[in-house]
Scaffold this motif. Sequence first.
Motif, PDB file in Angstrom:
ATOM      1  N   ASP A 380      -7.499  -1.730   3.489  1.00  0.00           N
ATOM      2  CA  ASP A 380      -8.411  -0.717   3.744  1.00  0.00           C
ATOM      3  C   ASP A 380      -8.007  -0.146   5.031  1.00  0.00           C
ATOM      4  O   ASP A 380      -7.630  -0.687   6.070  1.00  0.00           O
ATOM      5  CB  ASP A 380      -9.965  -1.060   4.042  1.00  0.00           C
ATOM      6  CG  ASP A 380     -10.443  -2.133   2.885  1.00  0.00           C
ATOM      7  OD1 ASP A 380     -11.101  -0.857   2.175  1.00  0.00           O
ATOM      8  OD2 ASP A 380     -10.911  -3.092   2.890  1.00  0.00           O
ATOM      9  N   THR A 381      -8.024   1.251   5.158  1.00  0.00           N
ATOM     10  CA  THR A 381      -7.868   2.258   6.366  1.00  0.00           C
ATOM     11  C   THR A 381      -8.933   2.897   6.817  1.00  0.00           C
ATOM     12  O   THR A 381      -9.587   3.426   6.081  1.00  0.00           O
ATOM     13  CB  THR A 381      -6.616   3.097   5.980  1.00  0.00           C
ATOM     14  OG1 THR A 381      -6.962   3.928   5.190  1.00  0.00           O
ATOM     15  CG2 THR A 381      -5.478   2.684   5.400  1.00  0.00           C
ATOM     16  N   TYR A 382      -9.046   2.799   8.154  1.00  0.00           N
ATOM     17  CA  TYR A 382     -10.412   3.478   8.820  1.00  0.00           C
ATOM     18  C   TYR A 382     -10.093   4.537   9.288  1.00  0.00           C
ATOM     19  O   TYR A 382     -11.048   5.214   9.839  1.00  0.00           O
ATOM     20  CB  TYR A 382     -10.920   2.232   9.762  1.00  0.00           C
ATOM     21  CG  TYR A 382     -11.029   0.997   9.095  1.00  0.00           C
ATOM     22  CD1 TYR A 382     -11.820   0.978   7.854  1.00  0.00           C
ATOM     23  CD2 TYR A 382     -10.661  -0.371   9.739  1.00  0.00           C
ATOM     24  CE1 TYR A 382     -11.899  -0.288   7.243  1.00  0.00           C
ATOM     25  CE2 TYR A 382     -10.864  -1.441   8.987  1.00  0.00           C
ATOM     26  CZ  TYR A 382     -11.521  -1.479   8.100  1.00  0.00           C
ATOM     27  OH  TYR A 382     -11.732  -2.720   7.234  1.00  0.00           O
ATOM     28  N   THR A 383      -8.733   5.256   9.537  1.00  0.00           N
ATOM     29  CA  THR A 383      -8.751   6.354  10.078  1.00  0.00           C
ATOM     30  C   THR A 383      -8.634   7.428   8.944  1.00  0.00           C
ATOM     31  O   THR A 383      -8.616   7.262   7.917  1.00  0.00           O
ATOM     32  CB  THR A 383      -7.212   6.655  10.839  1.00  0.00           C
ATOM     33  OG1 THR A 383      -6.202   6.012   9.821  1.00  0.00           O
ATOM     34  CG2 THR A 383      -7.284   5.324  12.184  1.00  0.00           C
ATOM     35  N   GLU A 384      -9.059   8.710   9.250  1.00  0.00           N
ATOM     36  CA  GLU A 384      -9.165   9.798   8.250  1.00  0.00           C
ATOM     37  C   GLU A 384      -7.826  10.050   7.755  1.00  0.00           C
ATOM     38  O   GLU A 384      -6.961  10.260   8.249  1.00  0.00           O
ATOM     39  CB  GLU A 384     -10.177  10.973   8.740  1.00  0.00           C
ATOM     40  CG  GLU A 384     -11.276  10.747   9.395  1.00  0.00           C
ATOM     41  CD  GLU A 384     -12.284  10.117   8.082  1.00  0.00           C
ATOM     42  OE1 GLU A 384     -11.937  10.624   6.830  1.00  0.00           O
ATOM     43  OE2 GLU A 384     -13.465   9.481   8.565  1.00  0.00           O
ATOM     44  N   PRO A 385      -7.870  10.327   6.199  1.00  0.00           N
ATOM     45  CA  PRO A 385      -8.993   9.841   5.386  1.00  0.00           C
ATOM     46  C   PRO A 385      -9.064   8.498   5.060  1.00  0.00           C
ATOM     47  O   PRO A 385      -8.093   7.810   4.789  1.00  0.00           O
ATOM     48  CB  PRO A 385      -8.231  10.655   4.174  1.00  0.00           C
ATOM     49  CG  PRO A 385      -6.952  10.637   4.157  1.00  0.00           C
ATOM     50  CD  PRO A 385      -6.566  10.801   5.695  1.00  0.00           C
ATOM     51  N   GLN A 386     -10.085   7.963   5.201  1.00  0.00           N
ATOM     52  CA  GLN A 386     -10.310   6.466   4.959  1.00  0.00           C
ATOM     53  C   GLN A 386      -9.937   6.065   3.441  1.00  0.00           C
ATOM     54  O   GLN A 386     -10.509   6.856   2.531  1.00  0.00           O
ATOM     55  CB  GLN A 386     -11.937   5.888   5.312  1.00  0.00           C
ATOM     56  CG  GLN A 386     -12.026   6.143   6.680  1.00  0.00           C
ATOM     57  CD  GLN A 386     -13.797   5.644   7.090  1.00  0.00           C
ATOM     58  OE1 GLN A 386     -14.091   4.856   6.267  1.00  0.00           O
ATOM     59  NE2 GLN A 386     -13.948   6.125   8.400  1.00  0.00           N
ATOM     60  N   GLN A 387      -9.391   5.145   3.251  1.00  0.00           N
ATOM     61  CA  GLN A 387      -9.026   4.611   1.773  1.00  0.00           C
ATOM     62  C   GLN A 387      -9.168   3.376   1.386  1.00  0.00           C
ATOM     63  O   GLN A 387      -8.974   2.331   2.439  1.00  0.00           O
ATOM     64  CB  GLN A 387      -7.377   5.039   1.657  1.00  0.00           C
ATOM     65  CG  GLN A 387      -7.073   6.612   1.675  1.00  0.00           C
ATOM     66  CD  GLN A 387      -5.798   6.907   1.754  1.00  0.00           C
ATOM     67  OE1 GLN A 387      -5.060   6.096   2.198  1.00  0.00           O
ATOM     68  NE2 GLN A 387      -5.456   7.964   1.615  1.00  0.00           N
ATOM     69  N   ASN A 388      -9.377   2.806   0.309  1.00  0.00           N
ATOM     70  CA  ASN A 388      -9.434   1.471  -0.058  1.00  0.00           C
ATOM     71  C   ASN A 388      -8.368   1.141  -1.186  1.00  0.00           C
ATOM     72  O   ASN A 388      -8.543   2.047  -2.184  1.00  0.00           O
ATOM     73  CB  ASN A 388     -10.726   1.038  -0.586  1.00  0.00           C
ATOM     74  CG  ASN A 388     -10.722  -0.326  -1.183  1.00  0.00           C
ATOM     75  OD1 ASN A 388     -10.646  -0.622  -2.545  1.00  0.00           O
ATOM     76  ND2 ASN A 388     -10.620  -1.363  -0.416  1.00  0.00           N
ATOM     77  N   ILE A 389      -7.264   0.430  -1.120  1.00  0.00           N
ATOM     78  CA  ILE A 389      -6.269   0.197  -2.122  1.00  0.00           C
ATOM     79  C   ILE A 389      -6.381  -1.248  -2.592  1.00  0.00           C
ATOM     80  O   ILE A 389      -6.346  -2.133  -1.819  1.00  0.00           O
ATOM     81  CB  ILE A 389      -4.949   0.547  -1.461  1.00  0.00           C
ATOM     82  CG1 ILE A 389      -5.026   2.028  -1.090  1.00  0.00           C
ATOM     83  CG2 ILE A 389      -3.888   0.452  -2.611  1.00  0.00           C
ATOM     84  CD1 ILE A 389      -3.538   2.337  -0.535  1.00  0.00           C
TER      85      ILE A 389
END
Length: 450
Positions: A380-389
């Motif tokens: 999970d990345t919380y900086t924009e753009p937030q993503q879930n892989i």
Amino acid sequence: MKKLLAIALALMLLMASVACAETASVMTFSNPLITVTQGDQTNTADLTGSTLTVAMGMAGEEPVVTENGDVVDDRVPTIQFDIVKDGETLLNGVVQVIGERMVVDMEGLSRPIALDMSAAGGVAGDGYKTMFASLPELAKAKLPAFTGVEIPKVDLMAITAFLPMLGITPETTENSASFEVPAEMVNMLLQMLISQAPEQALQLFGGADALNQMLASGGFALKGNISDDGDTSVLDLGLYAAENGVTADEAFLVIDFVSAANSDVLNVEMSMQDQSITLGNLALTSVPDQAELNVALELMSGMIKLAFSLYPQDGAQVAALELSAQDQKLNASLVYGEKDGADYTDFTLAGENQFAMDLYVKTTGDGEGNEDGNCTMTLDTYTEPQQNIVIDGEISQRMVDDYTFNSIENAASAIDAATATEEENAQLQQELNEIGAKLQAAFDVIQPAA
């Protein structure tokens, strides 16, 4: 989304001629399903039929014993990786520790890449050889649970028995002592140490020249106090600057060490212009009957903090680490144990307000180093753009007696990673881009989820 898939494949590679048949520990990650969510859009890549294989072992001829009994072992630690899709090999590569260099070669590179490890002497190469040669035994072993440890109290009063050997007579009572070491004696001892200590160790203090310059200006004296009430032993040691034969009234550095059963605390403070700065604080505590161990370290008045713990939780073993520096915090934990007849390992890594990664592996084995199961990695990345892989797949480990390794034949011509020329770097970058483009084209199948 295509770039995300290429990055995910590159990460799997990072975790991870003459033919030589050797015993190898072979790990396989196969049939991955990749799901990427950004905002309200979810895309998937079903890579059934794709396999990443990583083999580790010692490549080369078996060791021989000479007439005088010496063992000659010219084998080299080797990691070999292959990416296969629907029976077609898309990429294969080899990493070998050859002498004092780690050499990497893969299909598509005109020359291998080498990393010099000579700064570590023979320790690195010998360590890799020992570890890789032990892979068959290591594969059969399970991660042990921490059962607790007793940390005895340090008898600091024993220091007073050594002081007379240096010509110092401490003032002692039944449970306390005080002593002074004049600057002249400290300087003499330090000069002896400087002449004998390795230069690498002296660099921690600015090098031999810096230490000699400090001694030339007068050096410092030591004053210490020791006490022991039976339960707790305490050492207070002060360093006092000396100049032209005159010793300062106030210590510029104070070292405190407090020891008790299952608890040791070391604190170092420096005084500068009526201000006190905590250079470092180290605390070690143990709770043996609860199988718990804690280490806490603070540097530069708390600007850098590190905490490490070992403890049991719900029948599993936990190893947890927290690091904070300059308002940034990083957490990592490893949880492992057995559940429903299977072994599981859960590794997490998180950067506060930046990302969170979780790697969960669950396998069943035969006790001989062979394992089968499933692996899930979530990012999970919380900086924009937030993503879930999310990457799901099947995982297996096998001990193979006749695995065929590929050795790096042109290791002598490898590009040195630290001293590569602009031309070498440019060629290397072009070749790596071509390798990446080939993989991206082969796995360019990411589609919106149904």
